[in-house]
Write an enzyme that holds these catalytic residues in place. Structure first.
Site, PDB file in Angstrom:
ATOM      1  N   GLY A  60      64.690  -7.482  18.815  1.00  0.00           N
ATOM      2  CA  GLY A  60      64.118  -7.403  17.481  1.00  0.00           C
ATOM      3  C   GLY A  60      63.675  -5.986  17.195  1.00  0.00           C
ATOM      4  O   GLY A  60      63.283  -5.251  18.106  1.00  0.00           O
ATOM      5  N   CYS A  61      63.719  -5.599  15.935  1.00  0.00           N
ATOM      6  CA  CYS A  61      63.455  -4.200  15.579  1.00  0.00           C
ATOM      7  C   CYS A  61      62.038  -3.790  15.962  1.00  0.00           C
ATOM      8  O   CYS A  61      61.826  -2.715  16.533  1.00  0.00           O
ATOM      9  CB  CYS A  61      63.725  -3.949  14.101  1.00  0.00           C
ATOM     10  SG  CYS A  61      62.887  -5.062  12.962  1.00  0.00           S
TER      11      CYS A  61
END
Lengths: 346, 346, 346, 346
Positions: free
Chosen positions: C150-151
């Site tokens: 995930g970013c």
């Protein structure tokens, strides 16, 4: 006149209804007496708009199932839905300021073609007065229904009246109006192209040459000047919250100067307290943001001229102008509650 | 042609110089061979622009005190300063692409009036070729000096050529060009009105009817069409980083349609790989951001038409177009190093 | 290795799918071979994303009714939907890089609690390798399934690894991670709070202390360090399109200096070509926009330290990092197709 | 008290001076009596700030060469310059509200180290009262000099007082304050990093751990709580005009809940009319923009808590809070002229 009149607002969830509350709460001659809504029915204003910091509270009621006991109503529901609200209030003997498009066009067929909605109260179209205070003060004073102008129409017409009046623009002349408007002008409804990552850092034309405000502008030009012009009107959506800048281009048979335009516009708007005609500088949207003021400036070159009008689409282009109309209808001081508004800067 | 040519860049601190580095580093036919600057003299590119992630490094040298050993030079210094750089390179037998305004105007007096700077190399004004690849491909191929168009001039002219060519616009016709441009177009110099809290959420016209690119546009219309038009040109500054949208308004003696305009523009630009004529949609700035591509669309109504051109002022309006010119000058594939650029979205 | 591998993309309408196309089209070792989608089924890429200027074209096909003939697949569909796609590809013997959250968490129950979705392929959770190239290069090389981070998790973990590794952060230590992220991180789905007039000029926290990426961060810290920390993680939505800046606060038992942190981070990331540890300056989002690069900087004061990590949520935080993983999986040069990306500035 | 007091403003060109005019013109108990400035000396307010639409006009005079005849003065000149202005007014027997940093720090040496300026009126440092109305109402009432808090200090302290008061934060505890602030907080002076194309779409930390407001925060914590904490304070510049959001992270020895925090904060601020403690929602900058209101919200998880404070740096963080202090000093209704301010939305 009583010191304070009772005001009703129909539609308090949207941008214009909320903006009306923000403005009217400061108004010395007004008591916000009742508010109506559909989605927000049963909610109190203090919960619907806690950040407005209102000193009073009201429950949002259903318009059609409740009685109406104010002196004047602002109708802030979408076009198509406003017409029945206005009609009912009118038949109840109430005075109404309609912020929708439903009573702006005098010809029902033009309305129906433009908005794709049937008009159920065609008899009232001639009753409604177009709510442009700079032009129709006398009619507004006695109006039962005021049709508040569209934001783009108001900016455009303010750029044109002095040109039409002075004869600088004549019958059949070609005029270009290039408008730039902030995104709140497109309303609260979610749309792919108004999703932040699409709209941010973007700019685009919309409804070029065929925008819904064109018939309104054409009608009012004709109404004011007694002739028609060849209007090219294109709005553009820009990545800011609020504000309209209109650039109106025209040519004349004789050479025109900035001095001459300044004189024409200054004289024409000498009785219009919210129109500021400026000379050395040019209008900027941030100069009028959040106010009812309008900046007008220009530039000329030989036989060509361009007029710039800056106003805030939600205030001067909608809710504050509606309050201006109310002031006139009730013989309040014309600038009451509006004169001290100043732009948020920065 | 050798597989790779040696490129020199004069002026690497500003927006256009930096943008050239961003583009050229991907170019298959180019070696960035030497770079020159004044403030950044003695600094290495890896320190001046660490985020560009260049695979090579070069020291920024002083232009006038060093020898020049590349095949072609991009001149990215301000107008007034570029003229001596270009002249010296020319006399040394180098080919030059000048991104400044110094060699765009054929009449020295027009240049001097427009920019308030004396021109020291008037003899070279006729040597320079106007770097509009869509029109002057043949001349650019053999040019010693290419004068890269101004960003607003390029967008405006791309909207006009097919209208002039098809006869839809005729001698003395009145045409309105309303341009909207991002703030990078105003350059890196600090100004009160470009300070973030002033410019953000703002919009305003600047230099209306008298912008510096007008003489350039007028000259090129006349050069292309053999006649002059009555042009009204106004740029507006909008609160975005990059991009130009030009809206060009015209009227014709006969009725015009979208189909007809699409046909005219599609045919006219059929050999222009970076011009995208679109039909059902309208141009948006974010569609072309960071690329050399240009979107053109339109709308008509009876005898009126409006053409929209969207391009990025720093790429198609400056550095990428300069690379396009270089490709033509050196007989590379016309789209080399540019064809795959895609807009940053979102 | 063949010179070019065949790549398939499942989900090409959203931000990450589009961003993958933007990146992979430049990649020297890749042929984009087939693309799948649901809403866009039957549409050609040239129509779906005309502005990407792809030199090839492909029809978007339905994933479950078509055969799959590429060497590697990027899965860009939402969590919950990705799990079946990945599972099917795995059982067909394909290698997969999943950009969703579906295979990041090792415990099915944690996944199900966090995302409110049942996991149908729990056996594959242990097959998947967490796609953090800076840490798991060896495992990624042989992975059948790579779960792309995930970013926000990626930015946070990059700030923490050297602190955990060096012992500056110890078991049970309290660490605060305050993240700021652009709006594209919230995806393409329309939401009231992402409507331009709501989000513009705004800033707010969301899902404080309980964001969905927390279990992923916690798992990976534990996995890397062998102990757990007391993490307080709060993301904030800021009114920009792209970019994450993470500020990670910690205290140590002994005095810490910038020099020491620089040494620790430089050494730790000495084999990580996309991580740029900087010293005199501080990270800025615009420095890494549109690239796979990460800027890391810091400040200290006595026993306190703060680490700043800037990366682009759509590139280094999603699609470009996925390509980095692919490079490792197929023994390409680690930076292939990514090293020259430079930020769009301005 | 007279119905209206005479107010003087020293420094009317900058953001805080202009904002004061915007606020005070609505104030029922105030006459703006005289204004002073250096660059704007000799200019009338109607020319300096035409868009403020003031109903009165005044000439800007030179402070040191003119007499001073108002009851109270707001000093809006930069730190270092304010100290002599304040000192002179004090010696003339005037009451003063200083918006600069010059009288906030009680130790001259701390001031001199922090601001790099010598203090010429050290005797007055103990005379000045810190203008935090939520805490020091009684002292402010009788103050000769009020030192208006720094915008970041005010937001930070408002997040901390109830934690300190309730014992949730104890002596030597570690607290992290991550602040995000709009660009107007950096003032009107032009800077490369505040040039629109640099700042727009950007985000970055500045002066991490060493910001000038830290000594002020530390002093006031100690003053309030009688002990010191280990504060880590980092402000970040975000690409919006106005507003601060502070996120304050702490841990406690026992489990903490949202309900408990809500109770603590609600009780603590029960007599603070401008502080809005909210429960189900989280603070957003746009909710308080252009007002003196402060939104406080929180989230907890086991032994961890985070408190969010949103306020407008130019109003609650500067000019409107200064007016709040004036209301207290002159026994006006505490909310006079401020209570109805509502945020500009959108």
């Amino acid at each position: 006149m009583p010191e304070k009149i009772k005001v009703g607002i129909v539609g308090v969830s949207g941008y214009t209804g909320r903006e009306l509350l923000r403005i009217l709460k400061y108004h010395p001659n007004v008591q916000i007496f009742e508010v109506f809504g559909s989605q927000s029915r049963g909610v109190f204003l203090s919960n619907l708009h806690p950040m407005l910091n209102l000193k009073f509270d009201l429950e949002v009621k259903d318009f059609f199932s409740e009685s109406h006991n104010a002196d004047v109503y602002f109708v802030c529901v979408p076009h198509g839905k406003a017409q029945d609200v206005v009609s009912l209030l009118y038949r109840e003997g109430k005075r109404v300021i309609d912020l929708s498009a439903d009573y702006r066009l005098k010809e029902a067929s033009v309305y129906e073609n433009t908005y794709g909605v049937k008009h159920n109260h065609k008899d009232l179209l001639q009753v409604a007065v177009y709510g442009m205070p700079e032009i129709f003060k006398a009619n507004i004073r006695n109006a039962a229904i005021v049709a508040n102008p569209g934001c783009l129409a108001r900016a455009t017409l303010l750029s044109l009246y002095p040109l039409l009046d002075s004869g600088l623009i004549k019958n059949k002349d070609c005029v270009v109006v290039d408008a730039k408007t902030g995104v709140s002008g497109a309303g609260m409804s979610l749309r792919d192209d108004l999703h932040f990552p699409h709209m941010n850092e973007n700019l685009k034309p919309y409804a070029p040459l065929h925008h819904r405000h064109v018939p309104e502008i054409i009608q009012e030009i004709s109404n004011f000047a007694g002739f028609s012009i060849n209007l090219m009107f294109v709005p553009h959506l820009v990545a800011i919250d609020r504000g309209i800048l209109v650039s109106t281009y025209f040519t004349t048979s004789e050479e025109i100067s900035n001095e001459k335009l300044f004189e024409i516009y200054s004289n024409f708007y000498s009785d219009s307290p919210f129109v500021k005609v400026i000379y050395r500088n040019l209008p900027e949207i941030k100069n009028v943001r959040a106010t009812n003021y309008v900046q007008i400036g220009f530039e000329t070159s030989n036989n060509s001229g361009v007029v710039f009008v800056a106003l805030d689409n939600l205030t001067s282009g909608a809710s504050a102008n509606a309050v201006h109309n109310m002031n006139i209808m009730f013989d309040f001081k014309e600038t009451s509650g509006l004169e001290e508004m100043s732009p948020l800067y920065p």
